[in-house]
Scaffold this motif. Structure first.
Motif, mmCIF file in Angstrom:
data_model
loop_
_atom_site.group_PDB
_atom_site.id
_atom_site.type_symbol
_atom_site.label_atom_id
_atom_site.label_comp_id
_atom_site.label_asym_id
_atom_site.label_seq_id
_atom_site.Cartn_x
_atom_site.Cartn_y
_atom_site.Cartn_z
ATOM 1 N N ILE A 1 -25.491 14.943 -9.948
ATOM 2 C CA ILE A 1 -24.711 13.947 -9.224
ATOM 3 C C ILE A 1 -23.599 13.434 -10.134
ATOM 4 O O ILE A 1 -23.839 13.081 -11.289
ATOM 5 N N ALA A 2 -22.375 13.411 -9.624
ATOM 6 C CA ALA A 2 -21.233 12.985 -10.417
ATOM 7 C C ALA A 2 -21.205 11.468 -10.591
ATOM 8 O O ALA A 2 -21.732 10.716 -9.763
ATOM 9 N N LYS A 3 -20.585 11.044 -11.667
ATOM 10 C CA LYS A 3 -20.341 9.606 -11.859
ATOM 11 C C LYS A 3 -19.311 9.106 -10.857
ATOM 12 O O LYS A 3 -19.368 7.957 -10.419
ATOM 13 N N GLU A 4 -18.361 9.972 -10.519
ATOM 14 C CA GLU A 4 -17.328 9.613 -9.562
ATOM 15 C C GLU A 4 -17.879 9.640 -8.129
ATOM 16 O O GLU A 4 -18.843 10.335 -7.844
ATOM 17 N N ARG A 5 -17.229 8.895 -7.248
ATOM 18 C CA ARG A 5 -17.566 8.902 -5.832
ATOM 19 C C ARG A 5 -16.270 8.970 -5.031
ATOM 20 O O ARG A 5 -15.210 8.539 -5.501
ATOM 21 N N ILE A 6 -16.358 9.491 -3.824
ATOM 22 C CA ILE A 6 -15.206 9.475 -2.929
ATOM 23 C C ILE A 6 -15.314 8.258 -2.024
ATOM 24 O O ILE A 6 -16.409 7.897 -1.567
ATOM 25 N N HIS A 7 -14.178 7.608 -1.781
ATOM 26 C CA HIS A 7 -14.142 6.398 -0.959
ATOM 27 C C HIS A 7 -13.343 6.668 0.312
ATOM 28 O O HIS A 7 -12.181 7.074 0.253
ATOM 29 N N PHE A 8 -13.990 6.438 1.445
ATOM 30 C CA PHE A 8 -13.333 6.566 2.739
ATOM 31 C C PHE A 8 -13.031 5.178 3.283
ATOM 32 O O PHE A 8 -13.892 4.280 3.223
ATOM 33 N N ALA A 9 -11.826 5.011 3.796
ATOM 34 C CA ALA A 9 -11.472 3.755 4.466
ATOM 35 C C ALA A 9 -12.102 3.777 5.849
ATOM 36 O O ALA A 9 -11.622 4.464 6.741
ATOM 37 N N THR B 1 -4.130 -0.847 12.355
ATOM 38 C CA THR B 1 -5.302 -1.143 11.539
ATOM 39 C C THR B 1 -4.946 -1.182 10.055
ATOM 40 O O THR B 1 -5.427 -2.041 9.310
ATOM 41 N N LEU B 2 -4.087 -0.264 9.626
ATOM 42 C CA LEU B 2 -3.661 -0.247 8.223
ATOM 43 C C LEU B 2 -2.912 -1.521 7.849
ATOM 44 O O LEU B 2 -2.994 -1.991 6.705
ATOM 45 N N ARG B 3 -2.208 -2.107 8.797
ATOM 46 C CA ARG B 3 -1.430 -3.324 8.502
ATOM 47 C C ARG B 3 -2.330 -4.510 8.187
ATOM 48 O O ARG B 3 -1.907 -5.444 7.489
ATOM 49 N N VAL B 4 -3.557 -4.494 8.664
ATOM 50 C CA VAL B 4 -4.478 -5.607 8.382
ATOM 51 C C VAL B 4 -5.611 -5.143 7.468
ATOM 52 O O VAL B 4 -6.675 -5.739 7.432
ATOM 53 N N ASP B 5 -5.338 -4.089 6.727
ATOM 54 C CA ASP B 5 -6.344 -3.538 5.821
ATOM 55 C C ASP B 5 -6.793 -4.587 4.801
ATOM 56 O O ASP B 5 -5.983 -5.307 4.227
ATOM 57 N N SER B 6 -8.106 -4.646 4.585
ATOM 58 C CA SER B 6 -8.667 -5.588 3.602
ATOM 59 C C SER B 6 -9.392 -4.855 2.474
ATOM 60 O O SER B 6 -10.152 -5.480 1.729
ATOM 61 N N MET C 1 0.839 -1.195 0.000
ATOM 62 C CA MET C 1 0.000 0.000 0.000
ATOM 63 C C MET C 1 0.878 1.251 0.000
ATOM 64 O O MET C 1 1.749 1.410 0.855
ATOM 65 N N LYS C 2 0.654 2.130 -0.968
ATOM 66 C CA LYS C 2 1.379 3.399 -1.046
ATOM 67 C C LYS C 2 0.543 4.485 -0.361
ATOM 68 O O LYS C 2 -0.633 4.640 -0.654
ATOM 69 N N ILE C 3 1.174 5.226 0.524
ATOM 70 C CA ILE C 3 0.456 6.185 1.358
ATOM 71 C C ILE C 3 0.952 7.599 1.090
ATOM 72 O O ILE C 3 2.152 7.838 0.934
ATOM 73 N N ALA C 4 0.005 8.525 1.030
ATOM 74 C CA ALA C 4 0.315 9.945 1.007
ATOM 75 C C ALA C 4 -0.248 10.580 2.260
ATOM 76 O O ALA C 4 -1.346 10.219 2.711
ATOM 77 N N ILE C 5 0.486 11.512 2.847
ATOM 78 C CA ILE C 5 0.020 12.254 4.007
ATOM 79 C C ILE C 5 -0.216 13.697 3.585
ATOM 80 O O ILE C 5 0.660 14.345 3.016
ATOM 81 N N HIS C 6 -1.422 14.173 3.855
ATOM 82 C CA HIS C 6 -1.798 15.543 3.494
ATOM 83 C C HIS C 6 -2.209 16.249 4.781
ATOM 84 O O HIS C 6 -3.107 15.788 5.479
ATOM 85 N N ASN C 7 -1.565 17.345 5.108
ATOM 86 C CA ASN C 7 -1.792 17.963 6.415
ATOM 87 C C ASN C 7 -1.811 19.481 6.306
ATOM 88 O O ASN C 7 -1.345 20.070 5.318
ATOM 89 N N ASN C 8 -2.372 20.129 7.346
ATOM 90 C CA ASN C 8 -2.234 21.579 7.467
ATOM 91 C C ASN C 8 -0.928 21.881 8.200
ATOM 92 O O ASN C 8 -0.192 20.971 8.599
#
Length: 270
Positions: free
Chosen positions: A238-246, A89-94, A1-8
């Motif tokens: 309504i867009a064809k795209e959707r946002i996905h939250f883990a 939790t990320l280590r056992v992500d399914s 899994m490749k992760i990006a961190i986005h922060n203020n």
């Protein structure tokens, strides 16, 4: 899994990012700010909105998870003191996730044949500077009303808990793929008349707004502002795209609403 961190850039967020990055490195995660599989936002709902717009063209494979470091966020599931648990939790992500509908906005200008296209997670608004907004509103290409007032706000179900709610709009369960239009200080008298009530539009219908010719319109797309171009029409759907939250923690939508706006889960014992 490749992760990006986005922060203020707040001190508390920067401290959390340093710790989170160290824990992810120890757990052998890789980092990719340009083409991630998972985007972890550290800050609040505004930070998550910013991340959404940065990665809007990768929504088909990117999932988001939010960590908040200030006031309780509506989109954020984790606190800054839970980062070690988040990494475990990320280590056992399914691959689990929940998807929310988005707003598709197309803006056609008077001075250009090339329209602009945007995706919104929360809402889009149209206002005028120092003058009344006058616009004809169509629903599914059928004339609905002539609007006079400060502006209009079109929101998604998740955005119904943001600016739209402050305008008196309804809170909509995100499983309902619908748009909501709320009026901003509409003018209603013997000459001008609008519905003067929020309306909820089905997923197979669009909202079309045709404002009078002017060059002082102010448009917002979530937290971004677009200014000073003569607009021919705006189409919302309504867009064809959707946002996905883990979603590793199953929180019922109405629990989120209660937590964000009421803050006390008390049942009437009487």
């Amino acid at each position: 899994m490749k992760i990006a961190i986005h922060n203020n850039n707040k001190a508390k967020s920067l401290k959390a990012v340093r710790y989170l990055r160290a824990e992810l490195t120890k757990a052998n995660f890789s980092f990719d700010q340009n083409h991630p599989d998972m985007v972890i936002t550290v800050g609040g709902d505004g930070t998550l909105l910013s991340a959404f717009h940065r990665y809007y063209d990768q929504l088909d494979h990117v999932r988001f998870v939010g960590v908040h470091t200030g006031h309780l966020g509506f989109y954020t599931d984790w606190r800054d003191y839970e980062l070690k648990e988040l990494v475990r939790t990320l280590r056992v992500d399914s691959g689990q996730s929940v998807a929310y509908p988005l707003l598709d906005l197309t803006i056609t200008y008077m001075d250009s044949q090339k329209p602009d296209h945007f995706l919104c997670l929360n809402e889009a608004t149209i206002k005028r500077l120092g003058s009344t907004l006058r616009a004809n509103v169509y629903i599914k290409d059928t004339f609905f009303e002539s609007f006079r007032g400060d502006g209009l706000c079109i929101s998604t179900p998740t955005g119904s808990t943001a600016y739209s709610k402050s305008l008196g709009g309804a809170v909509i369960q995100p499983r309902l793929e619908a748009l909501q239009m709320t009026e901003i200080a509409s003018i209603n008298n013997r000459v001008y008349r609008t519905l003067s009530s929020p309306i909820i539009v089905a997923s197979d219908e669009n909202i079309l707004v045709k404002p009078t010719i002017a060059d002082d319109y102010v448009l917002t797309v979530d937290q971004f502002t677009l200014k000073h171009r003569p607009i021919k029409k705006l189409e919302y759907k309504i867009a064809k795209e959707r946002i996905h939250f883990a979603r590793y923690r199953h929180k019922h939508f109405w629990n989120r609403v209660e937590r964000a706006f009421i803050g006390a889960n008390h049942e009437d014992e009487n």
